[in-house]
Write a protein that holds these residues in place. Structure first.
Motif, PDB file in Angstrom:
ATOM      1  N   GLU A  25     -59.010 103.529  -5.933  1.00  0.00           N
ATOM      2  CA  GLU A  25     -58.812 105.104  -6.001  1.00  0.00           C
ATOM      3  C   GLU A  25     -59.722 105.477  -6.330  1.00  0.00           C
ATOM      4  OE1 GLU A  25     -58.374 105.421  -2.536  1.00  0.00           O
ATOM      5  OE2 GLU A  25     -57.319 104.219  -1.844  1.00  0.00           O
ATOM      6  N   ARG A  58     -52.994 110.101  -3.230  1.00  0.00           N
ATOM      7  CA  ARG A  58     -53.280 109.549  -2.031  1.00  0.00           C
ATOM      8  C   ARG A  58     -53.621 111.241  -1.130  1.00  0.00           C
ATOM      9  NH1 ARG A  58     -57.028 107.581   0.268  1.00  0.00           N
ATOM     10  NH2 ARG A  58     -55.362 107.225   1.827  1.00  0.00           N
ATOM     11  N   ALA A 112     -46.115 104.163 -11.060  1.00  0.00           N
ATOM     12  CA  ALA A 112     -46.804 103.477 -10.380  1.00  0.00           C
ATOM     13  C   ALA A 112     -47.242 104.023  -9.019  1.00  0.00           C
ATOM     14  CB  ALA A 112     -47.192 102.179 -10.659  1.00  0.00           C
ATOM     15  N   VAL A 113     -46.330 103.903  -8.221  1.00  0.00           N
ATOM     16  CA  VAL A 113     -46.610 103.603  -6.781  1.00  0.00           C
ATOM     17  C   VAL A 113     -45.568 104.817  -6.387  1.00  0.00           C
ATOM     18  CG1 VAL A 113     -45.542 103.088  -4.206  1.00  0.00           C
ATOM     19  CG2 VAL A 113     -45.717 101.108  -6.026  1.00  0.00           C
ATOM     20  N   HIS A 151     -53.477 111.542 -10.807  1.00  0.00           N
ATOM     21  CA  HIS A 151     -52.588 111.090 -10.700  1.00  0.00           C
ATOM     22  C   HIS A 151     -52.736 109.493 -10.459  1.00  0.00           C
ATOM     23  CE1 HIS A 151     -49.275 114.730  -8.929  1.00  0.00           C
ATOM     24  NE2 HIS A 151     -50.803 114.898  -8.407  1.00  0.00           N
ATOM     25  N   PHE A 152     -53.954 109.337 -10.311  1.00  0.00           N
ATOM     26  CA  PHE A 152     -53.919 108.085 -10.336  1.00  0.00           C
ATOM     27  C   PHE A 152     -54.180 107.161 -11.628  1.00  0.00           C
ATOM     28  CE2 PHE A 152     -56.813 108.227  -6.161  1.00  0.00           C
ATOM     29  CZ  PHE A 152     -55.296 108.146  -5.140  1.00  0.00           C
ATOM     30  N   ALA A 194     -54.675  99.123  -6.250  1.00  0.00           N
ATOM     31  CA  ALA A 194     -54.694 100.602  -5.510  1.00  0.00           C
ATOM     32  C   ALA A 194     -55.501 102.017  -6.405  1.00  0.00           C
ATOM     33  CB  ALA A 194     -53.870 100.649  -4.637  1.00  0.00           C
ATOM     34  N   CYS A 195     -54.942 101.622  -7.278  1.00  0.00           N
ATOM     35  CA  CYS A 195     -55.076 102.937  -7.983  1.00  0.00           C
ATOM     36  C   CYS A 195     -56.822 102.498  -9.464  1.00  0.00           C
ATOM     37  CB  CYS A 195     -54.596 103.069  -9.930  1.00  0.00           C
ATOM     38  SG  CYS A 195     -52.734 103.118  -9.301  1.00  0.00           S
ATOM     39  N   TYR A 216     -49.774 107.208  -7.410  1.00  0.00           N
ATOM     40  CA  TYR A 216     -50.610 106.351  -6.223  1.00  0.00           C
ATOM     41  C   TYR A 216     -50.451 107.184  -4.973  1.00  0.00           C
ATOM     42  CZ  TYR A 216     -53.383 103.771  -2.577  1.00  0.00           C
ATOM     43  OH  TYR A 216     -53.809 103.472  -2.001  1.00  0.00           O
ATOM     44  N   ARG A 217     -49.465 107.577  -4.889  1.00  0.00           N
ATOM     45  CA  ARG A 217     -48.528 108.362  -3.104  1.00  0.00           C
ATOM     46  C   ARG A 217     -49.262 109.524  -3.661  1.00  0.00           C
ATOM     47  NH1 ARG A 217     -43.382 105.725  -1.714  1.00  0.00           N
ATOM     48  NH2 ARG A 217     -43.788 103.539  -0.973  1.00  0.00           N
ATOM     49  N   TYR A 234     -61.122  96.855 -10.272  1.00  0.00           N
ATOM     50  CA  TYR A 234     -60.648  96.340  -9.072  1.00  0.00           C
ATOM     51  C   TYR A 234     -60.903  95.172  -8.091  1.00  0.00           C
ATOM     52  CZ  TYR A 234     -59.539  96.528  -3.173  1.00  0.00           C
ATOM     53  OH  TYR A 234     -58.877  96.580  -2.827  1.00  0.00           O
ATOM     54  N   CYS A 277     -50.924 106.642 -12.646  1.00  0.00           N
ATOM     55  CA  CYS A 277     -50.815 104.968 -11.869  1.00  0.00           C
ATOM     56  C   CYS A 277     -50.657 103.977 -12.752  1.00  0.00           C
ATOM     57  CB  CYS A 277     -51.239 105.131 -10.534  1.00  0.00           C
ATOM     58  SG  CYS A 277     -50.938 103.103  -9.937  1.00  0.00           S
TER      59      CYS A 277
END
Length: 95
Positions: A51, A20, A12-13, A34-35, A47-48, A16-17, A72, A38
């Motif tokens: 974003e 971003r 997931a991280v 990508h999100f 955070a996902c 997330y990167r 969120y 995630c």
């Protein structure tokens, strides 16, 4: 048990990167993908959702943006940017 949790969150991280990085480069469709990855790896990663809300807002897909922003805020009601997100949603933030 802690190692197992870290292994579950790592994809997931990473997604997330990547998301971003795609956003910074203006590649909104890639960022969205990508999100979504995630969230597929860890549905409760706030955070996902934040974003994805930003991606959909920039893509002018307001209903989808609202859904992710609301999720969120449910996951992180006291996040440092919660007031900003509530203003984006048109939710009163207090006196």
């Amino acid at each position: 048990p802690t190692t197992r949790i870290r292994r579950a969150v790592r994809p997931a991280v990473l997604a997330y990167r990547r998301g971003r990085r795609a956003m910074v480069n203006g590649k909104l469709e890639d960022a969205e993908r990508h999100f979504q990855e995630c969230l597929g790896a860890e549905k409760a990663l706030p955070a996902c959702h934040r974003e994805l809300g930003q991606v959909y807002r920039r893509l002018e897909q307001q209903a989808r943006a609202q859904t992710h922003f609301e999720t969120y805020l449910k996951l992180r009601p006291r996040a440092p940017d919660a007031g900003k997100i509530r203003r984006l949603l048109g939710v009163p933030t207090g006196p």
